[in-house]
Design an enzyme around this catalytic site. Structure first.
Site, short mmCIF file in Angstrom:
data_model
loop_
_atom_site.label_atom_id
_atom_site.label_comp_id
_atom_site.label_asym_id
_atom_site.label_seq_id
_atom_site.Cartn_x
_atom_site.Cartn_y
_atom_site.Cartn_z
N ASP A 151 17.42 -14.22 23.20
CA ASP A 151 18.41 -15.09 23.76
C ASP A 151 19.93 -15.15 23.21
O ASP A 151 20.00 -15.05 21.89
CB ASP A 151 17.91 -16.47 24.06
CG ASP A 151 17.29 -17.08 23.02
OD1 ASP A 151 17.61 -16.72 21.84
OD2 ASP A 151 16.30 -18.04 23.19
N ASN B 3 9.55 -28.70 24.32
CA ASN B 3 9.20 -28.87 25.73
C ASN B 3 8.10 -27.74 26.21
O ASN B 3 8.19 -27.44 27.14
CB ASN B 3 10.25 -29.08 26.41
CG ASN B 3 11.20 -27.95 26.60
OD1 ASN B 3 11.05 -26.81 25.91
ND2 ASN B 3 12.06 -28.07 27.55
N HIS C 19 9.25 -24.66 25.64
CA HIS C 19 9.81 -23.35 25.99
C HIS C 19 9.72 -22.16 24.95
O HIS C 19 9.67 -22.34 23.71
CB HIS C 19 11.69 -23.66 26.42
CG HIS C 19 12.44 -23.94 25.12
ND1 HIS C 19 13.19 -24.82 25.14
CD2 HIS C 19 12.51 -23.25 23.96
CE1 HIS C 19 13.94 -24.81 23.95
NE2 HIS C 19 13.60 -23.84 23.34
N GLU D 88 12.66 -22.34 29.97
CA GLU D 88 12.34 -23.68 30.26
C GLU D 88 11.44 -24.12 31.12
O GLU D 88 11.24 -23.25 32.27
CB GLU D 88 13.67 -24.31 30.74
CG GLU D 88 14.99 -24.14 29.70
CD GLU D 88 14.89 -25.09 28.47
OE1 GLU D 88 13.71 -25.47 28.08
OE2 GLU D 88 15.85 -25.43 27.98
C1 GLP Z 1 15.82 -22.66 20.37
C2 GLP Z 1 15.64 -21.12 20.69
C3 GLP Z 1 14.02 -20.66 20.72
C4 GLP Z 1 13.44 -21.36 19.64
C5 GLP Z 1 13.22 -23.02 19.71
C6 GLP Z 1 12.81 -23.89 18.49
O1 GLP Z 1 16.39 -23.13 21.25
N1 GLP Z 1 16.01 -20.74 21.73
O2 GLP Z 1 13.99 -19.36 20.46
O3 GLP Z 1 11.77 -21.00 19.35
O4 GLP Z 1 14.47 -23.39 20.35
O5 GLP Z 1 13.66 -23.94 17.47
P1 GLP Z 1 13.38 -24.41 16.20
O6 GLP Z 1 12.64 -23.39 15.57
O7 GLP Z 1 14.97 -24.65 15.52
O8 GLP Z 1 12.44 -25.64 16.46
#
Ligand code: GLP
Length: 241
Positions: free
Chosen positions: A67, A135, A137, A142
């Site tokens: 993404d 959440n 995702h 989402e």
């Molecule tokens: C982000 C990314 C995800 C990631 C998630 C968790 O927003 N788009 O690909 O897995 O949130 O992030 P973190 O590893 O910092 O908790």
């Protein structure tokens, strides 16, 4: 599904990086699906260290990222392009043109989604690394009444913008939209490696892995994948039986 729990962050990083490394060693031409966020940072340092030590090479590999924020130029310090460059690409021998990330600064985001799906079609992902949002995702898919199959534009959940505010200074500065690979794009990978750390993720780990399969928790769809490997620290895994 294969769930592995590790007592230290170092061991978790080594195990996740080890799985990626063995894919590269078995197939130097493999396509790796990569993720951003704080979760894979240690995994990327290990990969860079081993690559520099000559244990394997990325020279013939390709990477596709999940993404990118919509509206951020590549060189914005918080773009996922910058993240990947700083945390991994700058330290390894992957040729620049072999790393695909959606272009968040494109004037035609719909066309960029279609272009990205064509890239994914031409380069089937062998191993997809994933983190997990609070959440549920994955990528930026989402929770919603319906989920999308292909790469698409998504409006970020307020909870997601809040969670990512730490990188931008405040939630207001986090872009409102992103481009993300869709659920089919993610689930098509040969193997999925989900890495999660921290006690704040324990409840969503439980829901994702043992709860009902529902679009309210996009990660719960991973339960349908025939080759799902989950690597957790003890805190993230504490609500699993
Ligand atoms: C982000 C990314 C995800 C990631 C998630 C968790 O927003 N788009 O690909 O897995 O949130 O992030 P973190 O590893 O910092 O908790």
């Amino acid at each position: 599904m294969n769930i592995l729990t590790f007592p230290t962050n170092e061991m978790l990083d080594e195990a996740a990086a080890g799985l990626i490394a063995s894919n590269l060693q078995e197939n130097p031409f493999c396509v790796l699906g990569l993720a951003t966020g704080s979760t894979p940072v240690g995994v990327y340092s290990k990969l860079a260290e081993w690559n520099q030590a000559g244990k394997f090479s990325f020279r013939n590999a390709q990477t596709v990222n999940l993404d990118e924020y919509l509206g951020l130029p590549q060189d914005h310090p918080q773009s996922y392009y910058s993240f990947m460059k700083t945390k991994l690409f700058r330290h390894i021998d992957l040729p620049g043109e072999m790393a695909y990330i959606p272009d968040g600064s494109t004037p035609d985001a719909q066309e960029e989604c279609r272009r990205y799906d064509r890239i994914l079609e031409r380069n089937p992902v062998q191993l997809q690394l994933l983190g997990l949002g609070h959440n549920g995702h994955i990528g930026f898919n989402e929770p919603d009444r319906g989920l999308k199959a292909g790469t698409h534009i998504v409006k970020l959940d307020p909870q997601t913008r809040q969670a990512n505010a730490r990188f931008f200074g405040s939630a207001d500065q986090v872009p409102t939209h992103a481009i993300t690979m869709g659920m089919a794009g993610i689930l098509k990978a040969g193997t999925i490696l989900l890495v999660v750390r921290g006690q704040d993720k324990a409840e969503i780990v439980r829901r994702a892995l043992t709860g009902p399969i529902t679009t309210d928790c996009p990660a719960s769809l991973l339960q349908t994948h025939p080759r799902l490997i989950v690597m957790l620290d003890q805190e993230a895994g504490r609500l699993l039986a």
